[in-house]
Design a protein around this motif. Structure first.
Motif, PDB file in Angstrom:
ATOM      1  N   THR A   5      42.151  22.403  50.406  1.00 56.29           N
ATOM      2  CA  THR A   5      43.778  22.573  50.438  1.00 56.29           C
ATOM      3  C   THR A   5      44.056  23.022  48.950  1.00 56.29           C
ATOM      4  N   ASN A   6      45.156  23.910  48.906  1.00 59.47           N
ATOM      5  CA  ASN A   6      45.559  24.239  47.633  1.00 59.47           C
ATOM      6  C   ASN A   6      46.439  23.245  46.949  1.00 59.47           C
ATOM      7  N   PRO A   7      46.280  23.426  45.475  1.00 63.10           N
ATOM      8  CA  PRO A   7      47.243  22.465  44.577  1.00 63.10           C
ATOM      9  C   PRO A   7      48.459  22.964  45.002  1.00 63.10           C
ATOM     10  N   LYS A   8      49.332  21.639  44.640  1.00 64.16           N
ATOM     11  CA  LYS A   8      50.786  21.775  44.851  1.00 64.16           C
ATOM     12  C   LYS A   8      51.371  21.818  43.578  1.00 64.16           C
ATOM     13  N   LEU A   9      52.193  22.824  43.413  1.00 64.39           N
ATOM     14  CA  LEU A   9      52.975  23.175  42.123  1.00 64.39           C
ATOM     15  C   LEU A   9      54.057  22.527  42.212  1.00 64.39           C
ATOM     16  N   ASP A  10      54.675  22.008  41.046  1.00 64.30           N
ATOM     17  CA  ASP A  10      56.011  21.507  41.163  1.00 64.30           C
ATOM     18  C   ASP A  10      57.026  22.631  40.854  1.00 64.30           C
ATOM     19  N   VAL A  11      58.356  22.389  40.878  1.00 62.33           N
ATOM     20  CA  VAL A  11      59.469  23.413  40.580  1.00 62.33           C
ATOM     21  C   VAL A  11      59.433  24.009  39.201  1.00 62.33           C
ATOM     22  N   GLN A  12      58.994  23.282  38.175  1.00 63.59           N
ATOM     23  CA  GLN A  12      58.858  23.836  36.987  1.00 63.59           C
ATOM     24  C   GLN A  12      57.426  24.621  36.823  1.00 63.59           C
ATOM     25  N   GLU A  13      56.589  24.023  37.439  1.00 59.14           N
ATOM     26  CA  GLU A  13      55.190  25.002  37.365  1.00 59.14           C
ATOM     27  C   GLU A  13      55.401  26.207  38.181  1.00 59.14           C
ATOM     28  N   LYS A  14      56.053  26.335  39.144  1.00 61.02           N
ATOM     29  CA  LYS A  14      56.379  27.721  39.827  1.00 61.02           C
ATOM     30  C   LYS A  14      57.161  28.692  39.008  1.00 61.02           C
ATOM     31  N   ALA A  15      58.146  27.753  38.327  1.00 66.41           N
ATOM     32  CA  ALA A  15      59.084  28.509  37.296  1.00 66.41           C
ATOM     33  C   ALA A  15      58.343  29.310  36.107  1.00 66.41           C
ATOM     34  N   LEU A  16      57.258  28.355  35.674  1.00 59.56           N
ATOM     35  CA  LEU A  16      56.347  28.841  34.485  1.00 59.56           C
ATOM     36  C   LEU A  16      55.793  30.134  35.045  1.00 59.56           C
ATOM     37  N   CYS A  17      55.059  30.083  36.362  1.00 64.16           N
ATOM     38  CA  CYS A  17      54.595  31.239  36.778  1.00 64.16           C
ATOM     39  C   CYS A  17      55.236  32.389  36.822  1.00 64.16           C
ATOM     40  N   THR A  39      44.550  26.756  38.646  1.00 66.52           N
ATOM     41  CA  THR A  39      45.293  25.794  38.676  1.00 66.52           C
ATOM     42  C   THR A  39      44.715  24.292  38.736  1.00 66.52           C
ATOM     43  N   ARG A  40      43.720  24.174  39.579  1.00 66.52           N
ATOM     44  CA  ARG A  40      42.905  22.941  39.498  1.00 66.52           C
ATOM     45  C   ARG A  40      42.604  22.566  37.850  1.00 66.52           C
ATOM     46  N   ALA A  41      42.067  23.505  37.280  1.00 64.40           N
ATOM     47  CA  ALA A  41      41.587  23.441  35.454  1.00 64.40           C
ATOM     48  C   ALA A  41      42.784  23.216  34.977  1.00 64.40           C
ATOM     49  N   ALA A  42      43.690  23.723  35.255  1.00 64.98           N
ATOM     50  CA  ALA A  42      45.268  23.578  34.290  1.00 64.98           C
ATOM     51  C   ALA A  42      45.611  22.448  34.720  1.00 64.98           C
ATOM     52  N   GLU A  43      45.698  21.942  35.929  1.00 65.21           N
ATOM     53  CA  GLU A  43      46.403  20.518  36.256  1.00 65.21           C
ATOM     54  C   GLU A  43      45.462  19.284  35.607  1.00 65.21           C
ATOM     55  N   PHE A  44      44.142  19.526  35.602  1.00 65.25           N
ATOM     56  CA  PHE A  44      43.264  18.564  34.922  1.00 65.25           C
ATOM     57  C   PHE A  44      43.504  18.456  33.513  1.00 65.25           C
ATOM     58  N   MET A  45      43.475  19.708  32.802  1.00 67.18           N
ATOM     59  CA  MET A  45      43.685  19.588  31.435  1.00 67.18           C
ATOM     60  C   MET A  45      45.069  19.171  31.129  1.00 67.18           C
ATOM     61  N   ALA A  46      46.310  19.496  31.848  1.00 62.30           N
ATOM     62  CA  ALA A  46      47.475  18.863  31.252  1.00 62.30           C
ATOM     63  C   ALA A  46      47.522  17.270  31.455  1.00 62.30           C
ATOM     64  N   LYS A  47      46.910  16.750  32.747  1.00 64.63           N
ATOM     65  CA  LYS A  47      46.994  15.532  33.017  1.00 64.63           C
ATOM     66  C   LYS A  47      46.004  14.586  32.138  1.00 64.63           C
ATOM     67  N   ASP A  48      45.006  15.252  31.624  1.00 64.69           N
ATOM     68  CA  ASP A  48      43.947  14.836  30.699  1.00 64.69           C
ATOM     69  C   ASP A  48      44.424  14.463  29.188  1.00 64.69           C
ATOM     70  N   MET A  49      45.568  15.556  28.834  1.00 61.09           N
ATOM     71  CA  MET A  49      46.156  15.553  27.387  1.00 61.09           C
ATOM     72  C   MET A  49      47.181  14.394  27.730  1.00 61.09           C
ATOM     73  N   ALA A  50      47.895  14.226  28.788  1.00 58.47           N
ATOM     74  CA  ALA A  50      48.926  13.332  29.072  1.00 58.47           C
ATOM     75  C   ALA A  50      48.238  11.772  28.991  1.00 58.47           C
ATOM     76  N   ARG A  51      47.245  11.464  29.861  1.00 58.01           N
ATOM     77  CA  ARG A  51      46.419  10.399  29.775  1.00 58.01           C
ATOM     78  C   ARG A  51      46.216   9.876  28.771  1.00 58.01           C
ATOM     79  N   HIS A  52      45.526  10.649  27.846  1.00 58.70           N
ATOM     80  CA  HIS A  52      44.993  10.367  26.571  1.00 58.70           C
ATOM     81  C   HIS A  52      46.030  10.386  25.440  1.00 58.70           C
ATOM     82  N   ASP A  53      47.203  10.896  25.565  1.00 61.68           N
ATOM     83  CA  ASP A  53      48.202  10.973  24.525  1.00 61.68           C
ATOM     84  C   ASP A  53      47.578  11.893  23.438  1.00 61.68           C
TER      85      ASP A  53
END
Length: 147
Positions: A5-17, A39-53
């Motif tokens: 399945t494809n990743p799901k982009l939120d409204v702001q992620e679509k807006a950035l594209c 997209t999967r790699a970018a989602e991981f990195m964004a979440k990783d930075m957020a999770r670890h602040d």
């Protein structure tokens, strides 16, 4: 085993594209398609930075991978790769402005060799940054998705 399945982009992620492609068009560059693997790699990195602040200015994630290794781990193997990260803004427009105002990030946005991108953002309400963004880029079109 990779998911089909494809990743799901939120409204702001679509807006950035869309904003990245608009910026490229203003400078005579072709639009980028949205890559599933990037997209999967970018989602991981964004979440990783957020999770670890941790705003990873060196682009190293919590597993010790640089962006090239991370993109490969998510199934993107072609040689041409680049990554922009940002923190502190909640909207696509303000995040793109951060990148446009940075010569190194701007250069990546306008690279002629790029054909695909993937984006991700994540929030940590307890962080001074709040929002963390990643945009991954590649020079070879692999499996893409529509936004």
């Amino acid at each position: 085993m990779p998911t089909t399945t494809n990743p799901k982009l939120d409204v702001q992620e679509k807006a950035l594209c869309r904003a990245i492609n608009s910026f490229r068009a203003q400078h005579g560059k072709p639009p980028l398609k949205v890559s599933v693997a990037l997209t999967r790699a970018a989602e991981f990195m964004a979440k990783d930075m957020a999770r670890h602040d941790h705003f990873a200015g060196d682009h190293i994630d919590s597993h010790g991978r640089d962006f090239d290794e991370r993109m490969e781990a998510f199934g993107y193997h072609p040689a041409t790769k680049a990554e922009n990260i940002a923190a502190g803004e909640s909207t696509a427009a303000k995040t793109l402005t951060q990148w446009k105002n940075s010569p190194a990030h701007r250069s990546i946005l306008l690279k002629s060799k790029l054909k695909v991108m993937g984006v991700g953002r994540a929030q940590n309400v307890n962080s001074e940054f709040g929002w963390f963004w990643t945009a991954d880029f590649g020079g070879t079109v692999t499996r893409t998705m529509t936004i």
